[in-house]
Design a protein around this motif. Structure first.
Motif, PDB file in Angstrom:
ATOM      1  N   UNK A  33     -54.195 -14.554  52.098  1.00 46.28           N
ATOM      2  CA  UNK A  33     -52.949 -15.303  52.253  1.00 46.28           C
ATOM      3  C   UNK A  33     -53.199 -16.588  53.041  1.00 46.28           C
ATOM      4  N   UNK A  34     -53.950 -16.473  54.123  1.00 46.52           N
ATOM      5  CA  UNK A  34     -54.236 -17.649  54.948  1.00 46.52           C
ATOM      6  C   UNK A  34     -54.998 -18.701  54.139  1.00 46.52           C
TER       7      UNK A  34
ATOM      8  N   UNK B  93     -43.875 -20.824  50.996  1.00 46.70           N
ATOM      9  CA  UNK B  93     -43.163 -21.095  52.245  1.00 46.70           C
ATOM     10  C   UNK B  93     -44.132 -21.459  53.367  1.00 46.70           C
ATOM     11  N   UNK B  94     -45.287 -20.800  53.399  1.00 48.57           N
ATOM     12  CA  UNK B  94     -46.276 -21.091  54.436  1.00 48.57           C
ATOM     13  C   UNK B  94     -46.818 -22.503  54.330  1.00 48.57           C
ATOM     14  N   UNK B  95     -47.133 -22.934  53.100  1.00 48.87           N
ATOM     15  CA  UNK B  95     -47.671 -24.285  52.906  1.00 48.87           C
ATOM     16  C   UNK B  95     -46.630 -25.347  53.231  1.00 48.87           C
TER      17      UNK B  95
ATOM     18  N   UNK C  64     -44.357 -29.419  56.917  1.00 48.75           N
ATOM     19  CA  UNK C  64     -43.246 -29.916  57.734  1.00 48.75           C
ATOM     20  C   UNK C  64     -43.575 -29.900  59.217  1.00 48.75           C
ATOM     21  N   UNK C  65     -44.391 -28.947  59.624  1.00 52.76           N
ATOM     22  CA  UNK C  65     -44.713 -28.810  61.043  1.00 52.76           C
ATOM     23  C   UNK C  65     -45.685 -29.882  61.510  1.00 52.76           C
TER      24      UNK C  65
ATOM     25  N   UNK D 176     -55.018 -23.792  51.244  1.00 58.52           N
ATOM     26  CA  UNK D 176     -55.406 -24.559  50.058  1.00 58.52           C
ATOM     27  C   UNK D 176     -54.192 -25.193  49.390  1.00 58.52           C
ATOM     28  N   UNK D 177     -53.068 -24.468  49.373  1.00 59.57           N
ATOM     29  CA  UNK D 177     -51.856 -25.029  48.793  1.00 59.57           C
ATOM     30  C   UNK D 177     -51.334 -26.176  49.665  1.00 59.57           C
ATOM     31  N   UNK D 178     -51.444 -26.016  50.981  1.00 59.04           N
ATOM     32  CA  UNK D 178     -51.097 -27.107  51.889  1.00 59.04           C
ATOM     33  C   UNK D 178     -51.987 -28.324  51.617  1.00 59.04           C
ATOM     34  N   UNK D 179     -53.279 -28.084  51.449  1.00 63.03           N
ATOM     35  CA  UNK D 179     -54.217 -29.178  51.151  1.00 63.03           C
ATOM     36  C   UNK D 179     -53.841 -29.850  49.836  1.00 63.03           C
TER      37      UNK D 179
END
Length: 271
Positions: free
Chosen positions: A239-240, A159-161, A166-167, A245-248
């Motif tokens: 977590x951060x 959900x964070x990624x 989206x942001x 990394x998942x966002x990347x």
């Protein structure tokens, strides 16, 4: 005898669980990023030739700076720091001293993985500067609370990624003057944040040394509880890192799709 073996097995099991909690997710994502980055570099260089390397030069410099910072933080002497200089398949490098001993091997882990931590920090700072002050609070609120299970942690990373994707890439931001600069910076850093085979080899050696250190601590009566609490205290930071990394990885996959499409279109025109 059975009691001793049970105690030893318990220490090994705790070490394995703590090692996976600390580095498992980061390692899996780092390997996935390497494969995606290799494909991205292949299509990019096929599309632009060696000009592609100059296009991603800021990302290469960020990668090598991560290694150099790892050297500084571990007290390792740097012989030569070349943030960007294309020579064959080598785009930049950091030459540093090597030392014997367990402590040096642990330091090698942070030197080898420096591009991951520094690249994540650069992207997080860029996202904050681009989206505004509300970014920090919302991102931090997504972190799992102490005591929550692995499944909750993994869902939080997902959900964070996705929230971050989206942001920062929301359509209404596309018309802002800073969007091209931000998108280019993320592309460069994300495409080069991955670890090369020598980096992965150095990471493995450092990881083995850290595992040996954790095992020794878990073998000491009364200390294992402190180790477990220390790992739990690191969960927000882990977590951060995993979320970033998942966002990347998601961003790299999007960039890869775009570059692949451009490569396919250009290949058809050349026929």
């Amino acid at each position: 005898m059975g009691g001793v073996m049970g105690y030893l097995w318990g220490a090994v099991a705790r070490t394995a669980a703590e090692g996976w909690a600390l580095f498992g997710g980061v390692f899996v994502l780092a390997v996935a990023l390497w494969f995606v980055s290799q494909r991205l570099r292949g299509y990019g260089s096929g599309l632009l030739g060696r000009k592609y390397y100059w296009l991603v030069a800021p990302g290469v410099a960020c990668h090598e700076t991560g290694h150099a910072l790892g050297c500084l933080l571990t007290g390792t002497k740097i012989y030569e720091f070349v943030p960007f200089r294309p020579e064959g398949n080598t785009l930049g490098y950091v030459s540093h001293e090597t030392k014997p001993g367990l402590g040096w091997q642990i330091g090698q882990f942070f030197i080898a993985t420096g591009p991951v931590w520094f690249g994540c920090a650069v992207i997080l700072l860029a996202a904050h500067l681009f989206t505004g002050e509300e970014f920090w609070g919302t991102f931090g609120a997504l972190a799992p609370r102490p005591g929550e299970g692995v499944w909750v942690h993994l869902k939080g990373v997902w959900y964070g990624a996705v929230w971050m994707l989206q942001t920062v890439f929301a359509p209404w931001r596309w018309g802002t003057p800073l969007f091209p600069v931000f998108a280019y910076l993320v592309f460069c850093v994300a495409s080069e944040i991955t670890l090369s085979p020598p980096d992965l080899a150095g990471m493995w050696k450092g990881l083995a040394a850290i595992a040996a250190g954790l095992l020794l601590l878990n073998l000491v009566p009364g200390v294992s509880g402190w180790v477990a609490r220390g790992v739990e205290a690191l969960r927000p930071g882990l977590f951060a890192a995993q979320t970033l990394l998942f966002f990347v990885l998601l961003a790299d996959l999007a960039f890869l799709a775009a570059v692949w499409l451009a490569w396919k279109l250009l290949s058809r025109r050349r026929r």
